[in-house]
Design a protein around this motif. Structure first.
Motif, PDB file in Angstrom:
ATOM      1  N   LEU A 121      75.339   1.214   8.313  1.00  0.00           N
ATOM      2  CA  LEU A 121      76.590   1.305   9.074  1.00  0.00           C
ATOM      3  C   LEU A 121      77.802   1.375   8.164  1.00  0.00           C
ATOM      4  O   LEU A 121      78.798   2.013   8.493  1.00  0.00           O
ATOM      5  N   HIS A 122      77.770   0.692   7.027  1.00  0.00           N
ATOM      6  CA  HIS A 122      78.935   0.661   6.136  1.00  0.00           C
ATOM      7  C   HIS A 122      78.477   0.843   4.695  1.00  0.00           C
ATOM      8  O   HIS A 122      78.525  -0.091   3.884  1.00  0.00           O
ATOM      9  N   PRO A 123      78.034   2.033   4.347  1.00  0.00           N
ATOM     10  CA  PRO A 123      77.594   2.254   2.961  1.00  0.00           C
ATOM     11  C   PRO A 123      78.763   2.167   1.995  1.00  0.00           C
ATOM     12  O   PRO A 123      79.905   2.471   2.346  1.00  0.00           O
ATOM     13  N   GLY A 124      78.469   1.737   0.772  1.00  0.00           N
ATOM     14  CA  GLY A 124      79.479   1.667  -0.271  1.00  0.00           C
ATOM     15  C   GLY A 124      79.170   2.639  -1.386  1.00  0.00           C
ATOM     16  O   GLY A 124      78.332   3.544  -1.243  1.00  0.00           O
ATOM     17  N   VAL A 125      79.806   2.434  -2.526  1.00  0.00           N
ATOM     18  CA  VAL A 125      79.643   3.351  -3.651  1.00  0.00           C
ATOM     19  C   VAL A 125      78.174   3.412  -4.081  1.00  0.00           C
ATOM     20  O   VAL A 125      77.635   4.499  -4.358  1.00  0.00           O
ATOM     21  N   ALA A 126      77.500   2.264  -4.106  1.00  0.00           N
ATOM     22  CA  ALA A 126      76.110   2.239  -4.570  1.00  0.00           C
ATOM     23  C   ALA A 126      75.215   3.097  -3.683  1.00  0.00           C
ATOM     24  O   ALA A 126      74.359   3.854  -4.176  1.00  0.00           O
ATOM     25  N   GLU A 127      75.409   2.983  -2.344  1.00  0.00           N
ATOM     26  CA  GLU A 127      74.599   3.778  -1.421  1.00  0.00           C
ATOM     27  C   GLU A 127      74.870   5.270  -1.601  1.00  0.00           C
ATOM     28  O   GLU A 127      73.949   6.094  -1.580  1.00  0.00           O
ATOM     29  N   PHE A 128      76.147   5.609  -1.795  1.00  0.00           N
ATOM     30  CA  PHE A 128      76.472   7.034  -1.986  1.00  0.00           C
ATOM     31  C   PHE A 128      75.932   7.539  -3.327  1.00  0.00           C
ATOM     32  O   PHE A 128      75.503   8.692  -3.439  1.00  0.00           O
ATOM     33  N   GLU A 129      75.955   6.691  -4.338  1.00  0.00           N
ATOM     34  CA  GLU A 129      75.378   7.099  -5.626  1.00  0.00           C
ATOM     35  C   GLU A 129      73.895   7.406  -5.479  1.00  0.00           C
ATOM     36  O   GLU A 129      73.393   8.373  -6.074  1.00  0.00           O
ATOM     37  N   ARG A 130      73.172   6.594  -4.658  1.00  0.00           N
ATOM     38  CA  ARG A 130      71.760   6.886  -4.416  1.00  0.00           C
ATOM     39  C   ARG A 130      71.602   8.208  -3.696  1.00  0.00           C
ATOM     40  O   ARG A 130      70.689   8.985  -3.962  1.00  0.00           O
ATOM     41  N   ASP A 165      88.062   2.487   8.021  1.00  0.00           N
ATOM     42  CA  ASP A 165      86.729   2.482   7.418  1.00  0.00           C
ATOM     43  C   ASP A 165      86.334   3.880   6.954  1.00  0.00           C
ATOM     44  O   ASP A 165      85.735   4.056   5.884  1.00  0.00           O
ATOM     45  N   THR A 166      86.619   4.866   7.791  1.00  0.00           N
ATOM     46  CA  THR A 166      86.296   6.250   7.443  1.00  0.00           C
ATOM     47  C   THR A 166      86.981   6.646   6.134  1.00  0.00           C
ATOM     48  O   THR A 166      86.355   7.211   5.228  1.00  0.00           O
ATOM     49  N   ALA A 167      88.291   6.357   6.038  1.00  0.00           N
ATOM     50  CA  ALA A 167      89.040   6.719   4.831  1.00  0.00           C
ATOM     51  C   ALA A 167      88.494   5.994   3.606  1.00  0.00           C
ATOM     52  O   ALA A 167      88.392   6.570   2.515  1.00  0.00           O
ATOM     53  N   ALA A 168      88.112   4.726   3.783  1.00  0.00           N
ATOM     54  CA  ALA A 168      87.562   3.967   2.660  1.00  0.00           C
ATOM     55  C   ALA A 168      86.216   4.536   2.223  1.00  0.00           C
ATOM     56  O   ALA A 168      85.929   4.650   1.023  1.00  0.00           O
ATOM     57  N   GLU A 169      85.373   4.903   3.191  1.00  0.00           N
ATOM     58  CA  GLU A 169      84.068   5.476   2.834  1.00  0.00           C
ATOM     59  C   GLU A 169      84.231   6.832   2.158  1.00  0.00           C
ATOM     60  O   GLU A 169      83.496   7.164   1.224  1.00  0.00           O
ATOM     61  N   LEU A 170      85.188   7.613   2.624  1.00  0.00           N
ATOM     62  CA  LEU A 170      85.434   8.902   1.966  1.00  0.00           C
ATOM     63  C   LEU A 170      85.870   8.689   0.519  1.00  0.00           C
ATOM     64  O   LEU A 170      85.496   9.444  -0.376  1.00  0.00           O
ATOM     65  N   THR A 175      84.345   8.495  -5.238  1.00  0.00           N
ATOM     66  CA  THR A 175      84.055   7.736  -6.462  1.00  0.00           C
ATOM     67  C   THR A 175      82.653   8.069  -6.970  1.00  0.00           C
ATOM     68  O   THR A 175      82.446   8.372  -8.163  1.00  0.00           O
ATOM     69  N   ALA A 176      81.673   8.026  -6.058  1.00  0.00           N
ATOM     70  CA  ALA A 176      80.295   8.341  -6.453  1.00  0.00           C
ATOM     71  C   ALA A 176      80.184   9.777  -6.961  1.00  0.00           C
ATOM     72  O   ALA A 176      79.437  10.060  -7.911  1.00  0.00           O
ATOM     73  N   CYS A 206      92.731   8.588  -2.922  1.00  0.00           N
ATOM     74  CA  CYS A 206      91.430   8.151  -3.420  1.00  0.00           C
ATOM     75  C   CYS A 206      91.567   6.777  -4.071  1.00  0.00           C
ATOM     76  O   CYS A 206      90.783   5.865  -3.799  1.00  0.00           O
ATOM     77  N   GLY A 207      92.586   6.612  -4.917  1.00  0.00           N
ATOM     78  CA  GLY A 207      92.812   5.315  -5.538  1.00  0.00           C
ATOM     79  C   GLY A 207      93.131   4.238  -4.518  1.00  0.00           C
ATOM     80  O   GLY A 207      92.758   3.076  -4.689  1.00  0.00           O
ATOM     81  N   GLY A 208      93.811   4.619  -3.454  1.00  0.00           N
ATOM     82  CA  GLY A 208      94.188   3.660  -2.420  1.00  0.00           C
ATOM     83  C   GLY A 208      93.114   3.379  -1.402  1.00  0.00           C
ATOM     84  O   GLY A 208      93.362   2.671  -0.421  1.00  0.00           O
ATOM     85  N   HIS A 209      91.941   3.941  -1.579  1.00  0.00           N
ATOM     86  CA  HIS A 209      90.825   3.723  -0.647  1.00  0.00           C
ATOM     87  C   HIS A 209      91.177   4.225   0.745  1.00  0.00           C
ATOM     88  O   HIS A 209      90.851   3.589   1.749  1.00  0.00           O
ATOM     89  N   GLU A 210      91.844   5.369   0.827  1.00  0.00           N
ATOM     90  CA  GLU A 210      92.258   5.896   2.130  1.00  0.00           C
ATOM     91  C   GLU A 210      92.253   7.425   2.100  1.00  0.00           C
ATOM     92  O   GLU A 210      93.219   8.066   2.478  1.00  0.00           O
ATOM     93  N   LEU A 211      91.134   7.988   1.680  1.00  0.00           N
ATOM     94  CA  LEU A 211      91.041   9.426   1.455  1.00  0.00           C
ATOM     95  C   LEU A 211      90.847  10.180   2.770  1.00  0.00           C
ATOM     96  O   LEU A 211      90.301   9.643   3.732  1.00  0.00           O
TER      97      LEU A 211
END
Length: 1005
Positions: A121-130, A165-170, A175-176, A206-211
């Motif tokens: 439901l809320h993947p982060g950088v690690a999940e996207f890197e995978r 959340d969407t902007a942060a995930e983007l 980042t990944a 991107c830096g602001g976690h709101e892409l």
């Protein structure tokens, strides 16, 4: 299909939101959907999407692309049986044609939407890197990126995650992706990777976690040599190659398109600077050269890829500088410049559809939050977030922003960002424009949950939210200042006195303690007056801060409010007529003259409204015609008991009309939120000159009537006329100009000449005395220095005396002076005959002789050398300096003296009209005319500005910085651009002087 069934299906499709039921029926009857054609679950799910037609079409394409019957059946079975997949897949297909295209090219990627575990439901950088780990080249990286993007979009359109959340995930996906791209670049050049330590710093959204879905990804690169003591130059070259390759991997277009452009232009020196710098080089730049906006950009800096220790060192080194930015010398003018929304580069046809940069757009919210962070974040670390909504929440929690205002801004920002996301998601294209086509607006509205009338509701909600942002944008800065001093209900977080002082200083107030006292006096208490002031002041303070002297604006507003506070119409006018409040703010903060005129009779505030101009002194800023002015003044004189009362009434009208003229000039020069500044500077000059000249003529006419009536009744023993001269006769008076005149009289039949002369001189003496008596109204000085024999000659002459003098003794300068002669008051027939006497002198038959031309040139040269004040900079003297008023006027007047007898158009008292006539008849070229006209208009505008700003006349630019800045604002120069203004004046005057030397001084001229 039977007709009955077809009709039933057609109706069901319409009911479920299809706009092309016929096409939808054909797709539902296709072989791909045959197994589920009649399943109600499918139709219900399609109807819940943003665009059911688009979703159905995308589904059929996806089914067509499946690799064999087994894959086809698996997709259909899962679609019907698994609601999470059904909602996600159809939601994406109904919102994004671009992702539908991706699924058609990669038909197995729908499996990415099947899993529905909590960790998904809320993947982060690690999940996207995978998710990106298997990418081995730019093409496979794009495919993997889109697969990850697909999962974000699916949860977004289904409402599983909100816009933040969407902007942060983007941003996490970006980042990944940057890390994967850097890994690919390093694998391609292992020697470069081994030679340096490279850190990628994300900036912007991107830096602001709101892409956004589609946005440039802003970055800064910092590098060091891999080993201590290694060659730094070689390390930087290696890092530059890696960084360039990373940018190409993300930005270049392949068969799978591109990911997004990587933009490194926020780096020191922008695109002119090196792509990669060492940490010490970055630090040196920001310590010595960086501008305020560059520190503002650093608010969002975040290490995202490469060497993590170096990235953190970058932040640790630069972070203290960010929070010292508000202490920089140029912070206030920089902020004033940044606060003026930059919309010049937006095409006019698009400004109303701009979601980001338009009025009330996303940029307004982001800028306001960032500015408050810079001002208060140096003492409150809780405000140091790169994410707009997190920072807004922290500002509200700390009392830096009102909680209610913050909540409304949060709601508006979320709605506008949701619109931006869904607009971009459709084609995965970078755009901030609200679509014009109704079908696009319908899809967009439905994607945001607006279902009754999606297109109309969308536009209504969009306008509502932009309206909220526009109203709150200024209040965000100033409402907490009022709360800090108003002593209202306890319990609400408030600005501390120190925080209030910091904010006022940052917004341009030089004396924050005095400003807070004024605010407390205006806004404290529970009275209706204080409540209205609390509503008005947040906006007024913003307008004051937009001027060169906010302190004066606030002080003057307090004075006016103290004088009129108990008047029922005053606050109602400002509250209910938006134009009146903004006009008042501009007038009160633009200089001394207009506020001084207003303070002497504060009820003139009524002129700043949208009055229709009817009635005595009617409202509105349009200048009144001379006939109307004379009518009002003459009526007041008739009601007066004596001459003193009559002239007092005339001077009162003059003061009020001077205020009207000055206010209109200021508003026209500054512009307002609803109307831009007047582009035609000449029109502004002409309006002021005509209005002040007409007002002066009407005042003299009324004064003459009052004096004659008081001393002689209805009839003076001699006919009497006043002839305007100089700028007065030319309809070119400024705010501080004297009235240059000649007095002419002619004894009535049977009246002794001595008696007539005595009466005429007594009239003049009494007029001059009454118009200069100390009072609340500004004096009107009468100057008769252009009369025959100058100050040595009699003040008043008969028409015969003028005729005899001009016939025998007239000098060439007197003929030149008569070029401006025009009747302004008194006996019309006598004035007409004086003009008939003057015409042969000022327009001599055959033109001027060589001796007369030489004499005029000699006089001009003597004036330039003798009359320029000691210590004045000739290049900045608007009257006597090179290319100034005198240069242009003497050049024009020489042309009039030489050619006026044969060119009727030159027979005018007005400089600009004579210039135009000379051009039309070929006496001046188009280019020379334009140069002289521009110089004359600019010099006149400067003189008007000096009088408005300082409250006293002057021919040179002020030296005091605030006064100079105020002159600049009047002339259209923003904060910090006074030097540009002076350079532009010198340049304009220099060009004019070159033309003058060719036309006035050259022997062949």
């Amino acid at each position: 299909m039977t007709p009955g069934r077809r009709s039933s299906t057609f109706t069901r499709l319409l009911r479920h939101g299809f706009t092309d039921p016929s096409a939808a029926e054909r797709l539902l009857d296709s072989v791909e959907l045959a197994p589920v054609r009649d399943d109600p679950v499918l139709l219900e799910a399609l109807g819940a999407t943003a665009d059911p037609d688009l979703a159905l079409h995308g589904l059929v394409r996806l089914l067509e692309a499946q690799n064999g019957p087994t894959a086809h059946r698996e997709l259909l079975d899962t679609l019907i049986a698994a609601k999470p997949l059904r909602d996600r897949l159809l939601g994406v297909l109904g919102a994004s044609a671009a992702l539908a295209d991706h699924l058609a090219r990669h038909p197995g990627d729908w499996h990415a939407l099947v899993t529905y575990e909590p960790r998904d439901l809320h993947p982060g950088v690690a999940e996207f890197e995978r998710g990106l780990a298997e990418a081995t080249d730019p093409v496979s990286l794009r495919v993997a990126y889109r697969r990850c993007l697909l999962s974000i979009a699916a949860r977004d359109v289904c409402g599983t995650i909100d816009v933040a959340d969407t902007a942060a995930e983007l941003a996490d996906l970006a980042t990944a992706t940057l890390r994967a791209a850097l890994a690919l670049a390093s694998a391609a050049a292992p020697q470069d990777a081994a030679a340096c330590r490279l850190a990628v710093i994300a900036m912007g959204k991107c830096g602001g976690h709101e892409l956004n879905y589609v946005s440039d990804v802003d970055v800064i690169f910092v590098a060091e040599a891999a080993a201590e003591g290694a060659d730094e130059t070689k390390a930087l070259a290696a890092a530059t190659r890696l960084a360039s390759h990373l940018m190409r991997i993300c930005s270049e277009t392949t068969v799978e398109g591109s990911i997004w452009p990587v933009d490194a232009n926020l780096r020191p020196e922008g695109r002119n600077g090196p792509l990669v710098r060492t940490l010490s080089s970055h630090l040196a730049y920001y310590q010595r050269w960086a501008k305020t906006w560059e520190f503002q950009a650093l608010l969002k800096a975040r290490p995202v890829a490469g060497d993590p220790a170096l990235g953190q060192a970058y932040l640790d080194a630069l972070d203290p500088l960010v929070w010292q930015a508000a202490e920089r010398e140029n912070f206030v003018p920089d902020v004033q410049k940044m606060r003026r929304r930059v919309v010049e580069n937006i095409p006019a046809a698009e400004i109303e559809r701009e979601l980001k940069l338009g009025p009330g757009g996303l940029r307004d919210v982001e800028f306001a939050v960032q500015l408050l962070q810079l001002v208060h974040g140096r003492t409150d670390a809780s405000l140091r977030s790169g994410t707009t909504l997190h920072a807004l929440q922290a500002l509200a929690a700390g009392g830096y922003v009102g909680r209610e205002d913050a909540a409304r801004l949060d709601e508006a920002y979320r709605f506008l960002r949701s619109m931006e996301h869904r607009i971009q998601l459709y084609r995965l294209r970078r755009t901030h424009l609200v679509p014009e086509a109704e079908a696009d607006q319908r899809r967009l509205g439905r994607s945001l949950g607006l279902r009754a009338d999606p297109a109309a509701e969308l536009i209504r909600e969009w306008k509502r939210h932009t309206g909220v942002v526009r109203r709150l944008h200024e209040k965000l800065f100033y409402r907490p200042l009022l709360d800090a001093v108003a002593q209202l209900a306890p319990g609400e977080a408030r600005l501390s006195p120190e925080a209030a002082r910091e904010r006022l200083v940052a917004l341009g107030y030089a004396d924050p303690a005095a400003a807070l006292r004024h605010l407390e006096a205006l806004a404290s208490g529970v009275t209706r007056k204080a409540a209205i002031q609390r509503t008005l002041l947040p906006v007024l303070l913003g307008w004051f801060a937009d001027s060169a002297d906010p302190d004066a604006g606030l002080l003057n507003f307090r004075k006016v409010s103290d004088a009129l506070g108990k008047t029922p119409w005053y606050l109602r006018l400002l509250r209910d007529e938006g134009a009146a409040a903004e006009n008042l703010a501009r007038v009160l903060s633009a200089g001394r003259l207009a506020p001084d005129l207003l303070m002497r009779a504060p009820e003139a505030v009524a002129l700043l409204g949208r009055g229709d101009g009817t009635g005595p002194g009617g409202g509105g800023l349009e200048p009144r015609e001379r006939g109307q002015l004379e009518q009002e003044i003459m009526a007041a004189v008739r009601r007066a008991e004596n001459a003193a009362q009559g002239v007092t009434a005339a001077r009162g009208v003059r003061r009020r009309e001077l205020f009207r003229t000055a206010a209109a000039d200021i508003v026209g020069s500054y512009g307002t939120e609803t109307s831009p500044a007047e582009a035609d500077q000449g029109a502004l000059v002409d309006r002021v000159g005509a209005a002040v000249s007409d007002l002066t003529a009407a005042t003299l006419a009324g004064t003459l009537r009052a004096v004659v009536r008081d001393g002689w009744g209805d009839t003076l023993p001699t006919r009497f006329a006043i002839i305007g001269m100089g700028r007065f006769g030319g309809h070119e008076l400024g705010y501080g100009s004297d009235a240059d005149v000649l007095f002419v009289h002619e004894p009535q039949d049977g009246v002794d000449e001595q008696e007539a002369a005595a009466a005429a001189n007594k009239v003049v003496a009494e007029m001059r005395r009454l118009l200069q008596l100390p009072s609340a109204d500004p004096p009107l000085l009468i100057d008769a220095g252009l009369r025959p024999e100058g100050k040595s000659g009699p003040l008043v002459r008969t028409l015969k005396s003028y005729e005899a003098y001009y016939r025998r003794w007239s000098l060439v300068w007197e003929s030149q002076a008569l070029l401006r002669a025009e009747p302004v008051a008194g006996d019309a027939d006598l004035a007409r005959r004086f003009i008939e006497l003057a015409d042969p002198l000022r327009y001599p038959r055959g033109g001027l002789g060589d001796d007369a031309v030489r004499e005029i040139r000699r006089l001009k040269a003597r004036m330039e050398s003798e009359r320029l004040p000691r210590g004045a900079d000739p290049k900045l003297h608007t009257k006597l300096g090179p290319g100034g008023l005198s240069d242009v006027e003497w050049t024009v007047q020489l042309i009039q003296l030489r050619h006026g007898h044969r060119v009727p158009g030159l027979r005018t008292t007005r400089t600009r009209e004579a210039l135009a006539a000379a051009r039309e008849t070929g006496l001046l070229s188009e280019e020379d005319t334009a140069v002289l006209d521009e110089a004359w208009v600019l010099a006149t505008r400067v003189r008007n500005a000096v009088m408005l700003v300082r409250g006293r006349a002057g021919d040179t630019f002020p030296t005091e910085p605030r006064e100079l800045a105020a002159v600049g604002r009047y002339l259209g120069y923003g904060a910090g651009h006074a030097g540009d203004m002076l350079d532009a004046y010198r340049r304009t005057a220099r060009r004019a002087r070159t033309v003058v030397e060719e036309l006035f001084y050259a022997d062949g001229a």
